[in-house]
Design an enzyme around this catalytic site. Structure first.
Site, PDB file in Angstrom:
ATOM      1  N   GLU A 164       0.850  -1.182   0.000  1.00  0.00           N
ATOM      2  CA  GLU A 164       0.000   0.000   0.000  1.00  0.00           C
ATOM      3  C   GLU A 164       0.888   1.235   0.000  1.00  0.00           C
ATOM      4  OE1 GLU A 164      -4.171   1.323   2.167  1.00  0.00           O
ATOM      5  OE2 GLU A 164      -3.138  -0.508   2.733  1.00  0.00           O
ATOM      6  N   GLU A 216      -2.017   0.618  13.649  1.00  0.00           N
ATOM      7  CA  GLU A 216      -3.198   0.953  12.857  1.00  0.00           C
ATOM      8  C   GLU A 216      -4.483   0.688  13.645  1.00  0.00           C
ATOM      9  OE1 GLU A 216      -4.951   0.043   8.369  1.00  0.00           O
ATOM     10  OE2 GLU A 216      -3.548  -1.378   9.294  1.00  0.00           O
TER      11      GLU A 216
END
Length: 902
Positions: free
Chosen positions: A480, A752
């Site tokens: 990502e 996260e």
């Protein structure tokens, strides 16, 4: 007193000028702005010193400038402005170096000496200044697309006065002159919306070019331009080509000039780098190294030629943001074998970069390095959360002695390194982890009496470092690593305190505007490599208004609002176009991303906040910020138009999403936080809403339940409405979900998810479980601006007028922060000990501060051991609740007052 001592005393008392900056940079090379802005800092040992006037002069010869001969001078200007003074002299020339210096007058009647001259050098100001041509390799690439090498030899027969290189590429580049690296940056030219904005770098290479024979060598790699990006194996997002543009401008001592440019006379080949991808790593085969290829005299008869390419030069822009460079290094803290038999090295810190390896083996020996952030519950190497990113470097030895390997065109997010194929025993001296991130100047610090909070601060800082690689990425390890807009905006205030991110975010925000859709919607990621025409998610797309306004507050540069205003206005226009009766209740939204939720939730404990309630709040917030920007820019018609719109948006919110007694329809922490933070509720309903928020927190056992959008504002709202005690309770909570739960689990960066790793050692879903994701680190902003209390007044941005309002918290005996403003160092620290509260403050020269000292009365406060009434430097401005309000000028202060432990 001797004359010598008297002279020293006078110079100590005299105001001095230091830290000259041009466009916020120290002696920058390669500016393409035609009216650069100048800033400087004042230094004085006295208190309450303000600049009253300045004189600035510019010239092309530092010796002539020192003698008072200048090409342009402001003359003496009566003004306290010491930042962002614009150049207003003759038209600036491409490639030319200019020098400048300044002197100031202060309010004590002192005049400074002229500052030491600073300089800046112009870039190429128009496409026609580029005589270089784009070139591509002259050979057919293999399936792995090995990194191409380009070389050119030339001869300089005269004595060289200066040499400047201008370089960019389609892909990534690393340049050498005579075998020495040009600059010390990596991953150049950086990542922008390449089809609209392609950066080039400018280097002073005078010391690298010599009279006689010279050689230029440049290595390219796929990078963001054509490498594997995002998902489903996508590549070639900006083009299939890989190309170089290089121009070396030489000036000789006799005044003549010569340009060495990329053209069809260059040669191309491949070398040791056989494969290089951002997600997947790098393969280097030392047997294929072309030794000496970047120095003069190398035999390149077997090399291919190059082809000229007709790529645009109209998109070329100079670079202002700080480039990616090497920083901290780490040696192994542990070398061990896992239960699965893997040889693993622990570097003790989750970092972003790569490992420098030394090995001694046979030709053809292959060493593979794999990278991971964590070990699984059994203690084995864990890479499932990397998804399809291989994160693997392969080195093939040439033999014949010790060899050193490191990548050039990739990076990894890791703490643990798995080593396969190493010839011999793994020894610490042969492995060094190197941190890689944008070379943004650190300006903020924070410390406290609580070790776990200090570790949280450490984790916040390393989350920033690991994800500020030319763009603000969401994560640095999996497939990502994109510029997610929501992540960036929630973390911005924290980032702007810790690092001088002005140029970093100015560059990225221009890409936000460049990639904004015609509808006004903002893509989810910038640069936009997801394509499509969607976007416009509440809290993500609002990056277009939130970051420009907060940049203006932090740095005081109105140009960010001027540059981004059309983008800001277009985004508000998009929300209006998607609204019915002033309600934005359409479209797809991420909502309060990664909020507290339960898989099996029979009694509805998951903290789900209505996505359209969130959207309405951000609709109002962006409209409010647009009004503020329009006010600063003098756009009175827009102020009136959007002020009327804002009233309608808030009225629609109250009617749709709240009950008459002030309960939100979602009744979650995030719903109350956003409604209160953005003033969505009538004044009469706000305090009760804050009380409901506190009750909700208590219902979850004093735990937060907020996600990406609610978390940044949670503690701010609590403190604003008199519940700092609960804000501290949340800050110090150690069980899931909380900021300290990851710390208790051994985290060295921000996660996260609140529970990326569970107490039993198992993990959250590997499809989305980064252990280096800065968003929840936004709590840092509350720690700096509320806990310690350092802030700027909105009416005098950039810390020209400062507010210091600490909130003393339970379980803490000390907290302190410092921040290098554009004017100089600002710091504040409080300490409670033996029934006394001490507040130490430093205010930079040419600023003033309002200090809120916790005390029952001014008569209880002493400053440096003396009663306030004995000081002529401090004004008692009144009492506000538990604070005595003081007005001070520059200088250092030490306030004390009686303190009763809470």
């Amino acid at each position: 007193m001797t004359a010598f001592a008297a002279g020293i005393s006078l110079s100590m008392a005299q105001v001095q000028v230091q830290n000259l900056a041009t466009e916020n940079l120290n002696n920058p090379i390669g500016l393409d702005i035609t009216k650069p802005h100048f800033s400087w800092q004042l230094v004085s040992t006295k208190r309450n010193v303000l600049q009253t006037a300045y004189e600035l002069r510019v010239g092309s010869d530092p010796k002539e400038l020192a003698r008072g001969k200048s090409a342009w001078t402001t003359g003496k200007v009566t003004s306290d402005q010491s930042i962002l003074v614009p150049y207003d002299g003759e038209t600036l020339s491409s490639g030319k170096r200019y020098y400048w210096q300044v002197r100031v007058w202060d309010n004590t009647g002192q005049t400074s000496a002229w500052s030491t001259p600073a300089f800046w050098q112009m870039a190429l100001l128009k496409p026609s200044d580029w005589t270089a041509q784009w070139i591509v390799p002259g050979f057919e690439e293999d399936s792995l697309r090995a990194s191409p090498l380009f070389r050119k030899e030339f001869s300089s027969k005269k004595k060289i006065k200066s040499a400047t290189a201008y370089v960019t590429a389609h892909g990534l580049y690393e340049a050498q002159i005579n075998g020495k690296k040009v600059g010390d940056a990596y991953l150049t030219p950086g990542w922008t919306s390449y089809n609209k904005r392609l950066q080039y770098q400018v280097y002073d290479v005078t010391d690298l070019v010599k009279t006689g024979n010279n050689a230029i060598g440049v290595t390219l790699a796929n990078g963001w331009y054509r490498g594997n990006l995002v998902w489903e194996g996508r590549k070639d997002l900006y083009g299939k080509d890989i190309a170089l543009l290089f121009q070396l401008n030489i000036t000789y001592t006799d005044g003549t000039t010569e340009n060495i440019i990329t053209d069809e006379s260059w040669k191309s080949s491949t070398g040791a780098i056989r494969y290089a991808e951002i997600y997947h790593g790098e393969t280097i085969d030392a047997r294929l190294e072309k030794k000496g290829w970047a120095v003069a005299g190398y035999d390149d008869k077997t090399w291919s030629g190059v082809k000229k390419a007709d790529f645009s030069k109209d998109v070329l822009i100079a670079t202002y943001n700080e480039l990616v460079k090497k920083h901290e290094t780490f040696k192994p803290v542990r070398i061990f074998k896992t239960p699965a038999g893997e040889q693993v090295i622990d570097f003790g810190q989750n970092l972003v970069g790569w490992v420098v390896l030394k090995a001694n083996g046979k030709a053809g020996d292959k060493i593979t390095l794999s990278h991971a952030e964590v070990l699984d519950k059994a203690g084995n190497f864990y890479i499932t959360n990397l998804r399809k990113a291989k994160a693997e470097d392969n080195y093939i030895l040439k033999g014949g002695g010790e060899e050193t390997f490191e990548p050039n065109f990739t990076w990894h997010g890791f703490r643990f390194l798995k080593v396969e194929g190493y010839p011999g025993e793994l020894k610490p001296e042969n492995f060094t982890a190197v941190a890689l991130y944008s070379d943004i100047k650190p300006i903020g610090s924070f410390t406290s009496s609580n070790k776990m909070i200090n570790q949280l601060q450490h984790n916040i800082e390393w989350g920033l470092k690991g994800n500020f690689l030319d763009v603000p990425t969401d994560c640095p390890q999996r497939d990502e690593r994109l510029g997610w807009t929501g992540d960036a905006q929630v973390f911005f205030r924290t980032a702007s305190f810790l690092r001088d991110v002005d140029n970093f975010f100015s560059k990225w925000m221009k890409d936000v505007a460049a990639d904004q859709f015609a509808s006004g919607a903002v893509p989810h990621v910038v640069p936009n490599v997801l394509g499509g025409k969607d976007g416009g998610s509440a809290g993500w797309a609002d990056v277009s208004t939130i970051i420009p306004w907060n940049m203006y507050l932090a740095y005081g540069d109105k140009r960010i609002l001027e540059n981004q205003y059309p983008s800001m206005k277009a985004w508000v226009g998009y929300m209006t176009s998607q609204s019915t009766n002033n309600l934005w209740n359409k479209g797809s939204h991420f909502g309060d991303w990664l909020f507290y939720s339960l898989g099996d939730d029979p009694d509805g404990r998951s903290a789900i906040t209505n996505k359209y309630l969130i959207a309405q709040c951000f609709y109002a917030y962006s409209t409010q910020l647009l009004i503020k920007a329009a006010t600063v820019l003098g756009k009175t018609e827009d102020v009136a138009t959007y002020t009327a719109l804002l009233a309608k948006v808030k009225d629609a919110f109250v009617k749709e999403y709240t009950t008459p007694n002030g309960t939100t329809v979602s009744n979650t922490q995030t719903s109350y936080v956003l409604a209160l933070q953005f003033d969505m509720l009538p004044e009469a309903l706000r305090q009760q809403a804050a009380d409901r928020l506190v009750n909700n927190i208590k219902q979850y056992g004093n735990h937060l339940t907020t996600g990406f959008l609610g978390t940044p504002y949670l503690c701010h709202v609590l403190s604003r409405f008199g519940h700092s005690d609960m804000a501290y309770t949340l800050l110090l909570q150690e069980t899931y979900p909380s900021w300290l739960y990851p710390v208790k689990m051994g985290a060295t960066t921000i996660w996260e998810r609140w529970d990326g790793q569970k107490t039993d050692g198992s993990f959250q879903t590997p499809g989305m479980n980064s252990f280096n994701h800065y968003a929840y680190g936004a709590i840092g902003d509350w720690m700096y601006r509320v806990m310690v209390g350092l802030d700027t007044e909105e009416g005098a941005v950039g810390y020209k007028k400062i507010t210091i309002k600490p909130h003393i918290g339970k379980a803490f005996t000390q907290a302190a922060a410092s921040y290098i403003t554009r004017y100089g160092k600002l710091s504040s620290g409080w300490k409670t000990e033996n029934g006394q509260l001490t507040l130490e403050v430093e205010v930079p020269v040419n600023t003033t501060a309002t200090i809120y000292m916790p005390a029952a009365a001014a008569s209880e406060i002493t400053e440096s051991g003396n009663a306030l009434t004995a000081s002529k430097d401090i004004q008692v401005a009144g009492q506000e609740k538990e604070y005595v309000v003081l007005k001070v000028g520059s200088g250092s202060y030490r306030f004390s007052a009686p303190w009763k432990a809470q």
